[in-house]
Enzyme design. Sequence first.
Site, PDB file in Angstrom:
ATOM      1  N   GLU A  53     105.152 122.276  50.885  1.00  0.00           N
ATOM      2  CA  GLU A  53     106.371 122.337  51.499  1.00  0.00           C
ATOM      3  C   GLU A  53     106.160 122.715  53.023  1.00  0.00           C
ATOM      4  O   GLU A  53     107.309 122.999  53.510  1.00  0.00           O
ATOM      5  CB  GLU A  53     106.879 123.838  50.850  1.00  0.00           C
ATOM      6  CG  GLU A  53     107.058 123.423  49.442  1.00  0.00           C
ATOM      7  CD  GLU A  53     108.275 122.465  48.960  1.00  0.00           C
ATOM      8  OE1 GLU A  53     109.112 122.202  49.940  1.00  0.00           O
ATOM      9  OE2 GLU A  53     108.081 122.140  47.808  1.00  0.00           O
ATOM     10  N   HIS A  95     104.431 121.788  41.011  1.00  0.00           N
ATOM     11  CA  HIS A  95     103.800 121.179  41.986  1.00  0.00           C
ATOM     12  C   HIS A  95     102.217 120.645  41.801  1.00  0.00           C
ATOM     13  O   HIS A  95     101.902 119.497  42.354  1.00  0.00           O
ATOM     14  CB  HIS A  95     103.602 122.368  43.299  1.00  0.00           C
ATOM     15  CG  HIS A  95     104.906 122.770  43.915  1.00  0.00           C
ATOM     16  ND1 HIS A  95     105.828 121.595  44.483  1.00  0.00           N
ATOM     17  CD2 HIS A  95     105.611 123.829  44.099  1.00  0.00           C
ATOM     18  CE1 HIS A  95     107.102 121.964  45.166  1.00  0.00           C
ATOM     19  NE2 HIS A  95     106.736 123.682  44.635  1.00  0.00           N
ATOM     20  N   HIS A 112     101.503 126.402  48.396  1.00  0.00           N
ATOM     21  CA  HIS A 112     102.746 125.886  48.209  1.00  0.00           C
ATOM     22  C   HIS A 112     103.512 125.728  49.787  1.00  0.00           C
ATOM     23  O   HIS A 112     104.041 124.690  49.900  1.00  0.00           O
ATOM     24  CB  HIS A 112     103.649 127.158  47.673  1.00  0.00           C
ATOM     25  CG  HIS A 112     104.954 126.878  47.286  1.00  0.00           C
ATOM     26  ND1 HIS A 112     105.934 127.055  48.270  1.00  0.00           N
ATOM     27  CD2 HIS A 112     105.653 126.242  46.128  1.00  0.00           C
ATOM     28  CE1 HIS A 112     107.092 126.737  47.872  1.00  0.00           C
ATOM     29  NE2 HIS A 112     107.039 126.076  46.527  1.00  0.00           N
TER      30      HIS A 112
END
Length: 182
Positions: A95, A127, A64
């Site tokens: 991210e 995602h 992530h």
Amino acid sequence: MKKLVSMLLALTLALIMGCAQAEDSTSETTAVRIGALKGPTSMGMAQMLKDAADGKTAICFMGHGTTADSNSVYSKMQTLLTDKGFNDYYVGTVEATPSLDDVLAAVQKGSYEKVILRPLMIVAGDHANNDMAGDEDDSWKSTFEKAGYTVDCQVEGLGQLEAIQQLFVEHAKAAVASAEAE
């Protein structure tokens, strides 16, 4: 292979804790401790990595990422993999950094023909399905395909692995036992 799998799981669990950290943390330093896990955890995750040993396949894990200090665990994970001789394994984030561009650049330095993409997340949600395996122009899949690689998206969260589920059960039991002992 078991050590690699154990490292990946330990780091993923560290990331879970890091992602829960408040974004406005006042901490100036972050210590990241990485421990090796034993038993069914490494056995369960070894299955997902079995295709990596051919030298023509890059294994790319997509985590992530966060703006918190704990994001440094991704670079530490890459360093550990490389230091342990797992040169066909790459770690990136959706991210933060290392980014998709960072991972692509690293993979392009090799002589790979195929890329396996796996989410480095407990749940393969938005995602994994869109940013990693989606057909949009900016997805990881599309980016690697445009660069000339055959891409295999393995959209399975770590939480789907029986060994990871067992780890959660063991941690829950330990938490209950600790609470009862107080």
